[in-house]
Design a protein around this motif. Structure first.
Motif, PDB file in Angstrom:
ATOM      1  N   LYS A 166      49.600  49.815 -26.448  1.00  0.00           N
ATOM      2  CA  LYS A 166      51.267  50.294 -25.556  1.00  0.00           C
ATOM      3  C   LYS A 166      50.739  50.883 -24.467  1.00  0.00           C
ATOM      4  CE  LYS A 166      52.982  52.606 -29.978  1.00  0.00           C
ATOM      5  NZ  LYS A 166      54.378  53.469 -30.818  1.00  0.00           N
ATOM      6  N   GLY A 167      51.796  51.201 -23.915  1.00  0.00           N
ATOM      7  CA  GLY A 167      52.509  52.178 -22.670  1.00  0.00           C
ATOM      8  C   GLY A 167      52.991  51.531 -22.355  1.00  0.00           C
ATOM      9  N   PRO A 168      54.299  52.238 -20.919  1.00  0.00           N
ATOM     10  CA  PRO A 168      55.310  52.468 -19.848  1.00  0.00           C
ATOM     11  C   PRO A 168      55.862  50.569 -20.191  1.00  0.00           C
ATOM     12  CG  PRO A 168      54.212  53.809 -19.137  1.00  0.00           C
ATOM     13  CD  PRO A 168      52.751  53.108 -20.227  1.00  0.00           C
ATOM     14  N   GLY A 169      56.355  49.708 -20.246  1.00  0.00           N
ATOM     15  CA  GLY A 169      56.786  48.505 -19.912  1.00  0.00           C
ATOM     16  C   GLY A 169      55.970  46.799 -20.735  1.00  0.00           C
ATOM     17  N   PHE A 170      54.801  47.654 -22.268  1.00  0.00           N
ATOM     18  CA  PHE A 170      54.459  46.523 -22.488  1.00  0.00           C
ATOM     19  C   PHE A 170      53.876  47.685 -23.789  1.00  0.00           C
ATOM     20  CE2 PHE A 170      50.888  49.698 -21.097  1.00  0.00           C
ATOM     21  CZ  PHE A 170      50.001  50.073 -21.830  1.00  0.00           C
ATOM     22  N   SER A 171      54.386  46.200 -24.812  1.00  0.00           N
ATOM     23  CA  SER A 171      53.587  46.198 -26.402  1.00  0.00           C
ATOM     24  C   SER A 171      52.538  44.741 -26.564  1.00  0.00           C
ATOM     25  CB  SER A 171      54.410  46.827 -27.202  1.00  0.00           C
ATOM     26  OG  SER A 171      53.767  46.623 -27.647  1.00  0.00           O
ATOM     27  N   PHE A 172      51.613  45.161 -27.242  1.00  0.00           N
ATOM     28  CA  PHE A 172      50.682  44.505 -27.541  1.00  0.00           C
ATOM     29  C   PHE A 172      50.041  44.863 -28.760  1.00  0.00           C
ATOM     30  CE2 PHE A 172      48.926  44.614 -22.694  1.00  0.00           C
ATOM     31  CZ  PHE A 172      49.704  43.868 -21.893  1.00  0.00           C
ATOM     32  N   ASP A 173      50.659  43.666 -29.867  1.00  0.00           N
ATOM     33  CA  ASP A 173      50.262  43.577 -31.140  1.00  0.00           C
ATOM     34  C   ASP A 173      49.358  42.714 -31.251  1.00  0.00           C
ATOM     35  OD1 ASP A 173      52.907  45.918 -31.338  1.00  0.00           O
ATOM     36  OD2 ASP A 173      53.910  44.097 -31.358  1.00  0.00           O
ATOM     37  N   GLY A 174      48.268  42.896 -32.069  1.00  0.00           N
ATOM     38  CA  GLY A 174      47.089  42.428 -31.987  1.00  0.00           C
ATOM     39  C   GLY A 174      45.726  41.623 -31.180  1.00  0.00           C
ATOM     40  N   VAL A 175      44.534  42.314 -31.659  1.00  0.00           N
ATOM     41  CA  VAL A 175      43.432  41.823 -30.474  1.00  0.00           C
ATOM     42  C   VAL A 175      43.728  40.549 -29.677  1.00  0.00           C
ATOM     43  CG1 VAL A 175      41.478  41.592 -30.978  1.00  0.00           C
ATOM     44  CG2 VAL A 175      41.916  42.992 -32.597  1.00  0.00           C
ATOM     45  N   ASP A 176      44.487  39.659 -29.759  1.00  0.00           N
ATOM     46  CA  ASP A 176      44.334  38.363 -29.045  1.00  0.00           C
ATOM     47  C   ASP A 176      45.373  39.075 -28.400  1.00  0.00           C
ATOM     48  OD1 ASP A 176      42.525  37.300 -30.931  1.00  0.00           O
ATOM     49  OD2 ASP A 176      44.096  35.631 -31.626  1.00  0.00           O
ATOM     50  N   ALA A 177      46.440  39.210 -28.699  1.00  0.00           N
ATOM     51  CA  ALA A 177      47.784  40.073 -27.601  1.00  0.00           C
ATOM     52  C   ALA A 177      47.277  41.060 -26.114  1.00  0.00           C
ATOM     53  CB  ALA A 177      49.101  40.641 -28.374  1.00  0.00           C
ATOM     54  N   ILE A 178      46.419  42.143 -26.964  1.00  0.00           N
ATOM     55  CA  ILE A 178      45.941  43.384 -26.309  1.00  0.00           C
ATOM     56  C   ILE A 178      44.733  42.668 -24.932  1.00  0.00           C
ATOM     57  CG2 ILE A 178      44.379  44.759 -26.306  1.00  0.00           C
ATOM     58  CD1 ILE A 178      45.170  45.756 -29.253  1.00  0.00           C
ATOM     59  N   VAL A 179      44.054  41.650 -25.417  1.00  0.00           N
ATOM     60  CA  VAL A 179      42.979  41.177 -25.022  1.00  0.00           C
ATOM     61  C   VAL A 179      43.716  40.033 -23.468  1.00  0.00           C
ATOM     62  CG1 VAL A 179      41.268  38.698 -24.343  1.00  0.00           C
ATOM     63  CG2 VAL A 179      40.554  40.575 -25.960  1.00  0.00           C
ATOM     64  N   ALA A 180      44.826  39.163 -24.331  1.00  0.00           N
ATOM     65  CA  ALA A 180      45.217  38.586 -22.723  1.00  0.00           C
ATOM     66  C   ALA A 180      46.215  39.683 -22.268  1.00  0.00           C
ATOM     67  CB  ALA A 180      46.695  37.369 -23.644  1.00  0.00           C
ATOM     68  N   GLY A 181      46.976  40.432 -22.305  1.00  0.00           N
ATOM     69  CA  GLY A 181      47.636  41.893 -21.574  1.00  0.00           C
ATOM     70  C   GLY A 181      46.584  42.198 -20.894  1.00  0.00           C
ATOM     71  N   MET A 182      45.360  42.502 -21.860  1.00  0.00           N
ATOM     72  CA  MET A 182      44.753  43.146 -20.456  1.00  0.00           C
ATOM     73  C   MET A 182      44.334  42.325 -19.487  1.00  0.00           C
ATOM     74  SD  MET A 182      44.790  46.506 -21.388  1.00  0.00           S
ATOM     75  CE  MET A 182      43.717  46.800 -21.132  1.00  0.00           C
ATOM     76  N   ASN A 183      44.255  41.337 -19.302  1.00  0.00           N
ATOM     77  CA  ASN A 183      43.464  40.098 -18.165  1.00  0.00           C
ATOM     78  C   ASN A 183      44.499  40.208 -16.621  1.00  0.00           C
ATOM     79  OD1 ASN A 183      41.515  38.145 -18.198  1.00  0.00           O
ATOM     80  ND2 ASN A 183      42.492  37.625 -21.058  1.00  0.00           N
ATOM     81  N   GLY A 184      45.720  41.437 -17.208  1.00  0.00           N
ATOM     82  CA  GLY A 184      46.339  41.602 -16.332  1.00  0.00           C
ATOM     83  C   GLY A 184      45.805  42.377 -15.237  1.00  0.00           C
ATOM     84  N   LEU A 185      44.725  42.831 -15.687  1.00  0.00           N
ATOM     85  CA  LEU A 185      44.116  43.691 -14.854  1.00  0.00           C
ATOM     86  C   LEU A 185      43.237  43.025 -13.456  1.00  0.00           C
ATOM     87  CD1 LEU A 185      42.410  46.668 -17.147  1.00  0.00           C
ATOM     88  CD2 LEU A 185      44.110  46.818 -15.278  1.00  0.00           C
ATOM     89  N   GLY A 186      43.126  41.470 -13.989  1.00  0.00           N
ATOM     90  CA  GLY A 186      42.705  40.819 -12.715  1.00  0.00           C
ATOM     91  C   GLY A 186      43.300  40.756 -11.466  1.00  0.00           C
ATOM     92  N   ARG A 187      44.063  41.681 -11.293  1.00  0.00           N
ATOM     93  CA  ARG A 187      45.201  41.585  -9.922  1.00  0.00           C
ATOM     94  C   ARG A 187      44.313  43.028  -9.131  1.00  0.00           C
ATOM     95  NH1 ARG A 187      49.011  43.041 -13.744  1.00  0.00           N
ATOM     96  NH2 ARG A 187      49.656  45.218 -13.785  1.00  0.00           N
ATOM     97  N   TYR A 188      43.595  43.769  -9.544  1.00  0.00           N
ATOM     98  CA  TYR A 188      43.173  44.622  -9.254  1.00  0.00           C
ATOM     99  C   TYR A 188      41.524  44.211  -8.956  1.00  0.00           C
ATOM    100  CZ  TYR A 188      46.621  47.391 -10.810  1.00  0.00           C
ATOM    101  OH  TYR A 188      47.541  47.999 -11.107  1.00  0.00           O
ATOM    102  N   SER A 189      40.628  44.595  -7.624  1.00  0.00           N
ATOM    103  CA  SER A 189      39.661  43.847  -7.557  1.00  0.00           C
ATOM    104  C   SER A 189      37.960  45.050  -7.920  1.00  0.00           C
ATOM    105  CB  SER A 189      39.336  44.042  -6.038  1.00  0.00           C
ATOM    106  OG  SER A 189      39.089  45.375  -5.488  1.00  0.00           O
ATOM    107  N   VAL A 190      38.495  46.175  -8.347  1.00  0.00           N
ATOM    108  CA  VAL A 190      38.163  47.263  -9.218  1.00  0.00           C
ATOM    109  C   VAL A 190      38.406  47.883  -9.731  1.00  0.00           C
ATOM    110  CG1 VAL A 190      36.196  48.816  -9.241  1.00  0.00           C
ATOM    111  CG2 VAL A 190      35.786  46.530  -7.793  1.00  0.00           C
TER     112      VAL A 190
END
Length: 141
Positions: free
Chosen positions: A40-64
């Protein structure tokens, strides 16, 4: 295993988190968390491994991204531990034809459990202490 060995394993775990995120290696990332972990962090909370992985996919908006792990202080008690880890996270992205760099000064508050002989993250809370967003000089030349 000595306390120093446990602390080294925890430090390596948080470094592996940074590496998995920056490489977008979601399989490796999933292995670092307990099945029912929370991220969890500012504006998000991911519960469980599947939700964590899905949520971290949001980093795709960054090239690096690059997560630079710094101070890491852990306290170990039996098969549980807690830590605070400092991190500077760099995020490179494009906006209106300009390459930009978003930097975050992060403190992670972590809880861990030793499961089947391996340390896993059970809760990771991202605290954003500061941020700066600016054009990346020389990137568009």
């Amino acid at each position: 295993m000595s306390e120093a060995s446990h602390k080294q394993a925890l430090y390596e775990l948080v470094c592996r988190y940074a590496q998995a995120v920056d490489k977008r290696d979601w399989t490796a990332l999933a292995r670092l968390f307990a099945p029912d972990a929370v991220l969890k962090g500012p504006g998000f909370s991911f519960d469980g491994v599947d939700a964590i992985v899905a949520g971290m996919n949001g980093l795709g908006r960054y090239s690096v991204t690059q997560h630079h792990v710094h101070n890491h202080l852990a306290e170990v008690e039996d098969l549980e531990a807690s830590a605070e880890t400092y991190c500077i996270a760099n995020h490179i992205y494009e906006a209106e034809g300009v390459t930009r760099k978003l930097d975050w000064g992060i403190r992670y508050r972590d809880r861990f459990a030793c499961i089947d002989g391996l340390w896993r993250i059970t809760c990771r809370e991202l605290l954003l202490d500061w941020s700066q967003d600016q054009p990346l000089p020389g990137a568009n030349q």
